[in-house]
Design a protein around this motif. Structure first.
Motif, mmCIF file in Angstrom:
data_model
loop_
_atom_site.group_PDB
_atom_site.id
_atom_site.type_symbol
_atom_site.label_atom_id
_atom_site.label_comp_id
_atom_site.label_asym_id
_atom_site.label_seq_id
_atom_site.Cartn_x
_atom_site.Cartn_y
_atom_site.Cartn_z
ATOM 1 N N ARG A 4 2.655 -3.434 -10.329
ATOM 2 C CA ARG A 4 1.351 -3.297 -9.665
ATOM 3 C C ARG A 4 1.478 -2.707 -8.257
ATOM 4 N NH1 ARG A 4 -3.090 -6.118 -12.050
ATOM 5 N NH2 ARG A 4 -2.460 -6.778 -14.130
ATOM 6 N N ASP A 5 2.651 -2.143 -7.945
ATOM 7 C CA ASP A 5 2.864 -1.580 -6.599
ATOM 8 C C ASP A 5 2.604 -0.068 -6.552
ATOM 9 O OD1 ASP A 5 5.113 -1.215 -8.259
ATOM 10 O OD2 ASP A 5 6.380 -0.790 -6.520
ATOM 11 N N THR A 6 2.095 0.458 -7.664
ATOM 12 C CA THR A 6 1.747 1.891 -7.709
ATOM 13 C C THR A 6 0.405 2.044 -8.419
ATOM 14 O OG1 THR A 6 2.988 2.104 -9.777
ATOM 15 C CG2 THR A 6 4.119 2.784 -7.761
ATOM 16 N N VAL A 7 -0.244 3.168 -8.191
ATOM 17 C CA VAL A 7 -1.494 3.468 -8.912
ATOM 18 C C VAL A 7 -1.181 4.595 -9.877
ATOM 19 C CG1 VAL A 7 -3.874 4.291 -8.714
ATOM 20 C CG2 VAL A 7 -2.955 2.756 -6.989
ATOM 21 N N THR A 39 0.704 -6.648 6.771
ATOM 22 C CA THR A 39 2.033 -6.182 6.355
ATOM 23 C C THR A 39 2.050 -5.808 4.877
ATOM 24 O OG1 THR A 39 2.995 -7.639 8.027
ATOM 25 C CG2 THR A 39 4.515 -6.724 6.418
ATOM 26 N N VAL A 40 1.313 -6.552 4.046
ATOM 27 C CA VAL A 40 1.193 -6.187 2.617
ATOM 28 C C VAL A 40 0.622 -4.770 2.515
ATOM 29 C CG1 VAL A 40 -0.054 -6.674 0.458
ATOM 30 C CG2 VAL A 40 1.033 -8.551 1.707
ATOM 31 N N GLY A 52 0.971 0.837 1.219
ATOM 32 C CA GLY A 52 0.305 2.113 1.504
ATOM 33 C C GLY A 52 -1.179 1.995 1.213
ATOM 34 N N GLU A 53 -1.948 2.905 1.746
ATOM 35 C CA GLU A 53 -3.407 2.797 1.699
ATOM 36 C C GLU A 53 -3.986 2.790 0.291
ATOM 37 O OE1 GLU A 53 -7.023 5.027 3.947
ATOM 38 O OE2 GLU A 53 -5.116 4.899 5.024
ATOM 39 N N THR A 91 -6.273 -1.642 -4.127
ATOM 40 C CA THR A 91 -6.380 -2.307 -5.434
ATOM 41 C C THR A 91 -5.881 -3.761 -5.389
ATOM 42 O OG1 THR A 91 -4.162 -1.684 -6.193
ATOM 43 C CG2 THR A 91 -5.922 -0.082 -6.553
ATOM 44 N N VAL A 92 -5.291 -4.163 -4.262
ATOM 45 C CA VAL A 92 -4.731 -5.519 -4.145
ATOM 46 C C VAL A 92 -5.627 -6.380 -3.254
ATOM 47 C CG1 VAL A 92 -2.762 -6.896 -3.324
ATOM 48 C CG2 VAL A 92 -2.369 -4.742 -4.540
#
Length: 465
Positions: free
Chosen positions: A390-393, A423-424, A429-430, A435-436
């Motif tokens: 979930r760290d990428t789109v 920091t998250v 990144g923007e 999405t988080v």
């Protein structure tokens, strides 16, 4: 001019010179002390530095260790404990459910009436009961009889708005915050007692079995549907309110996290696959330690730089005397003379007559320690997101990832939680950080446990058919 007058003038001049020299020496000594204290602070700042590159390494290492922990028992520094929860609440749950939250010298009994998707939590009530000290070191029989009796008394006060469907057993979610080797959704053997409890004959026993036998002894007809910890409960509460909740993090006295794992990604699991796993990370970032780190640095300043005068204040030598809520109050002090800082130093550490300059340095120290903890917590959260991909789109799809957060540190230490959230965003990144979502999910150990009793009810199949 007479000899006496000249002598007097000479003595007087000598006294003035001596006094001036003493002032200069004191000033130099004071300047030296201050310089040493500032040097200690700067050294601490360097050691606590969390540049973005280091945080990315922490997040990556976390993901690697999570994979290893899922592959084999003892294969990782992280304990990846399988929770056996394979039904998180959906919001459709209906009926009356109970929770028992046992995690210290007090326990809570709670009931909720759930009204399905429209009604949600229709009504809730709880009661707190303290455990007499002699029961904390007595027998298993005595402790669980006492808990069962309190539960029965609470059930007897069911009033208007609470109703069990005819012919059905009451069902309970049991939050047990002690080390347990879980064997199914509703069973787990006690590994050891902590928090002042020492009851030998419970160790190695199934705590659900102990509670069930105690309820049977007094004729209380209630079934334990789920044995959980507060992190799993927080995840359940998060999912009940938001279908996109994928993980829960507790930042309180300790640090703990739970997330929903894909069943096939747990090689060490043999048998019917659950949908959920649980993992733990502890990096000296939690509420138990932050105030203590500040105390240790202040103690070093007192010893090496005479920061609080020629002697080290005795109270400053007592481990854990400076608690994180005290540190938070000092860190959030916005008064021009930092009077809250002065009051805390005086009331807790018996250090009086602190200058504004000293108080400012204390606030700076609190900021260094809290920032380190908050940024490491953020790296841990990003590690979980990476593990779940979930760290990428991907291809422009914007799948929402909700992290349910609870715990006194997150809830009450505003500067800590604000730094962690920013920091998250910095790490993701923007585009991805849009999405988080980090949401406060309250009372996982109470409402969350009752919701898990509902989602693991023995009557679910009856209702679905």
């Amino acid at each position: 001019m007479g000899k006496v007058t000249v002598a007097a003038t000479v003595v007087c001049a000598a006294a003035v010179c001596a006094a001036a020299a003493l002032v200069v020496r004191r000033r130099m000594k004071s300047t030296g002390r201050w310089a040493r204290a500032v040097a200690i602070l700067k050294e601490m700042e360097e050691k606590c530095g969390t540049p973005i590159g280091k945080l990315r390494q922490v997040a990556d290492a976390m993901t690697v260790e999570m994979h290893a922990g899922l592959a084999s028992e003892g294969g990782s520094k992280l304990k990846m404990l399988i929770s056996y929860v394979d039904n998180l609440p959906t919001g459709d749950e209906k009926g009356l459910f109970y929770a028992l939250d046992l995690g210290g010298t007090n326990f809570r009994v709670l009931r909720v009436q759930l009204g399905g998707r429209e009604g949600r939590v229709v009504k809730q009530e709880f009661e707190e009961v303290s455990i007499p000290p002699h029961l904390m070191t007595g027998s298993s029989h005595e402790l669980f009889d006492y808990i069962a009796a309190a539960l029965a008394k609470f059930v007897a006060t069911e009033g208007e708005g609470f109703h069990v469907s005819p012919g059905r057993q009451r069902e309970l979610g049991f939050t047990f915050s002690f080390p347990v080797r879980q064997t199914s959704i509703a069973s787990g053997d006690l590994i050891k007692w902590t928090k002042g409890f020492s009851i030998e004959d419970t160790v190695g026993e199934d705590v659900v079995g102990e509670l069930t036998k105690a309820m049977e002894r007094i004729g209380l007809d209630m079934r334990v549907a789920a044995l959980v910890n507060d992190t799993i409960g927080t995840l359940a509460g998060g999912r009940y309110h938001n279908k996109d909740a994928i993980a829960a993090v507790i930042l309180g006295t300790g640090t703990n996290a739970a997330y929903v794992e894909r069943a096939h990604a747990i090689p060490k699991w043999h048998g019917l696959l659950p949908k959920s796993g649980e993992m733990i990370f502890e990096k000296i970032i939690s509420g138990m330690y932050l105030g203590e780190i500040v105390r240790r640095v202040l103690c070093r300043m007192a010893e090496e730089a005479n920061f609080f005068g020629d002697t080290v204040p005795p109270k400053l030598k007592i481990p854990f005397i400076l608690r994180t809520p005290h540190m938070s109050a000092m860190h959030h002090d916005t008064s021009p003379d930092l009077r809250v800082v002065g009051k805390k130093l005086k009331d807790i550490l018996e250090i009086s007559n602190t200058s504004l300059k000293m108080r400012k340095l204390v606030v700076e120290l609190c900021d260094i320690v809290a920032t380190r903890g908050a940024r490491l917590s953020a790296a841990g959260i990003v590690g979980i997101l990476k593990k779940l991909g979930r760290d990428t789109v991907r291809d422009g799809e914007k799948q929402k990832s909700v992290i349910a957060l609870d715990g006194g540190l997150f809830e009450h230490y505003t500067k800590f939680s604000a730094c962690m959230q920013s920091t998250v965003k910095e790490l993701l990144g923007e585009e991805v950080s849009e999405t988080v979502v980090i949401e406060h999910s309250n009372d996982g150990s109470g409402i969350g446990a009752a919701l898990l009793a509902a989602s693991h009810s023995q009557y679910l199949e009856v209702e679905e058919s």
